[in-house]
Enzyme design. Structure first.
Site, short mmCIF file in Angstrom:
data_model
loop_
_atom_site.label_atom_id
_atom_site.label_comp_id
_atom_site.label_asym_id
_atom_site.label_seq_id
_atom_site.Cartn_x
_atom_site.Cartn_y
_atom_site.Cartn_z
N TRP A 101 1.22 33.18 36.32
CA TRP A 101 0.55 34.43 36.66
C TRP A 101 1.09 35.03 37.94
O TRP A 101 1.16 36.26 38.09
CB TRP A 101 -0.96 34.20 36.73
CG TRP A 101 -1.48 33.66 35.43
CD1 TRP A 101 -1.96 32.41 35.20
CD2 TRP A 101 -1.52 34.34 34.16
NE1 TRP A 101 -2.29 32.25 33.87
CE2 TRP A 101 -2.04 33.42 33.21
CE3 TRP A 101 -1.17 35.62 33.74
CZ2 TRP A 101 -2.21 33.76 31.87
CZ3 TRP A 101 -1.34 35.95 32.41
CH2 TRP A 101 -1.86 35.03 31.50
N ASP A 168 -5.05 36.43 44.49
CA ASP A 168 -5.61 36.35 43.14
C ASP A 168 -6.42 35.07 43.05
O ASP A 168 -5.88 33.97 43.00
CB ASP A 168 -4.47 36.35 42.11
CG ASP A 168 -4.96 36.21 40.68
OD1 ASP A 168 -6.19 36.13 40.45
OD2 ASP A 168 -4.10 36.16 39.77
N LYS A 192 -13.98 33.21 34.46
CA LYS A 192 -13.79 31.79 34.79
C LYS A 192 -15.03 31.24 35.49
O LYS A 192 -15.71 30.37 34.99
CB LYS A 192 -12.57 31.61 35.70
CG LYS A 192 -11.35 32.42 35.31
CD LYS A 192 -10.68 31.91 34.07
CE LYS A 192 -9.38 32.65 33.82
NZ LYS A 192 -8.62 32.11 32.67
#
Length: 360
Positions: A101, A168, A192
């Site tokens: 990511w 992030d 999440k």
């Protein structure tokens, strides 16, 4: 028998959230209306949004010089939106490449300007995160991913720099205590640890809003929703309600300090079994960087991978297969996953080891 859901996202939520959202789906707070049909311009939603922001500010000790937004998108949207807001054509930004990511964020930023990759874990197959790197003081910002879901690595110490730090935190937000003031911006997909899919949390310091010297679309400019919240976009009413409930549940558990202790215990028990068990090996090469949220491990015999997945599923342990195109296993231990589920996975690993020994 309870299903033990180790999904990396959309993840398990507390029963409190399931029950309250089910009630809201039928009749929200005795209004006679489902929350699914409630306007984002209504007083009802304004109250929900106000409560969600207040809870988040309390749980993370967010100062007033930061704006909090709940935007209708996922983290990948912000891979592109962040450089649009911070990176001018004649400036450069620093990025740490710690996994899949993080690499995607780098590729998006390169579309908008110069990117300085300060370090990369690619040569180590992202089994560890580089920590020895230099961030130029004239860069617009430094971006990193605090927890790498696929690779199972985490960076618990915030890199020191004089430029705004953008992080992030999609897979570890609200899982451990952090000092928000060390960051220029924190962003996270909610599915999440914070809620359900379709919403991102944005925590951005006001002094870096609206600083770019080029024209960008209003819909991409963080300053616009900051000045017009919540009405610039059609907010995800139901999803933000789920977020508010999840934050309320977290507060009832003792807040972030209490949940951090629980996460350390859960992950510690599972890593102990991985290190002991003769059939498995941890994927992360730097033990000090093992993620508390996403525990990754490999079968010592690759031919046993599917057999173990089937063995675990028969015992109600599900979604432990690693991300597509990656071998091995990944057990995600997000905040709402009960410690009993982690203990059940450990018991299944032990049972499988005994099974293989008896049938050797």
């Amino acid at each position: 028998m309870r299903i033990h859901n180790f999904s990396a996202g959309t993840a398990v939520l507390p029963d409190f959230v399931y029950n309250k959202t089910a009630d809201a789906n039928r009749d929200y707070n005795k209004t006679g209306l489902s929350l699914l049909e409630t306007s984002h311009r209504s007083v009802v939603f304004a109250d929900i949004l106000t409560e969600a922001e207040a809870l988040l500010r309390e749980l993370k000790s967010i100062p007033q010089e930061y704006t909090v937004l709940f935007l209708a998108d996922g983290a990948s949207q912000h891979f592109a939106q962040i450089p649009l807001n911070l990176l001018n054509n004649d400036t450069e930004a620093s990025y740490l490449d710690s996994g899949v990511w993080a690499s995607k964020a780098i590729n998006e930023a390169r579309l908008d300007g110069k990117v300085n990759v300060v370090a990369s874990g690619k040569d180590d197959e992202y089994r560890s995160i580089p920590t020895d790197f230099y961030i130029p003081e004239d860069n617009t910002h430094f971006h990193y991913t605090s927890n790498n879901t696929i690779n199972g690595t985490t960076l618990l110490v915030v890199p020191k720099t004089s430029v705004p730090v953008i992080c992030d935190m999609s897979t570890d937000i609200l899982s451990s205590e952090i000092d928000v003031t060390k960051f220029g911006m924190i962003y996270a997909s909610e599915q999440k640890n914070a809620g359900v899919a379709g919403v991102s949390i944005i925590i951005i310091r006001n002094d870096i809003l609206d600083k770019v010297n080029r024209n960008i679309p209003n819909i991409s400019n963080y300053a616009i929703p900051a000045d017009n919240k919540p009405l610039y976009i059609t907010s995800q009413v139901f999803a933000i309600y789920a977020t508010s409930l999840n934050l309320k549940w977290l507060k009832s558990q003792g807040g972030v300090p209490a949940i951090e202790k629980r996460n350390i215990e859960k992950s510690g028990l599972l890593y102990k079994e991985i290190d002991r068990n003769s059939l498995f090996t941890g994927r992360v090469s730097n033990i000090s960087q093992r993620s508390r949220m996403n525990v990754t491990f490999l079968p010592n015999n690759p031919e046993h991978e599917q057999e173990f997945l089937d063995f675990a599923a028969e015992r109600k342990v599900v979604v432990i297969k690693q991300y597509a195109d990656y071998g091995g296993f990944r057990a995600s231990l997000y905040n709402a996953l009960p410690i009993e589920s982690a203990k059940t996975l450990i018991a299944v690993m032990q049972e499988y080891e005994n099974h293989k020994k008896l049938n050797a």
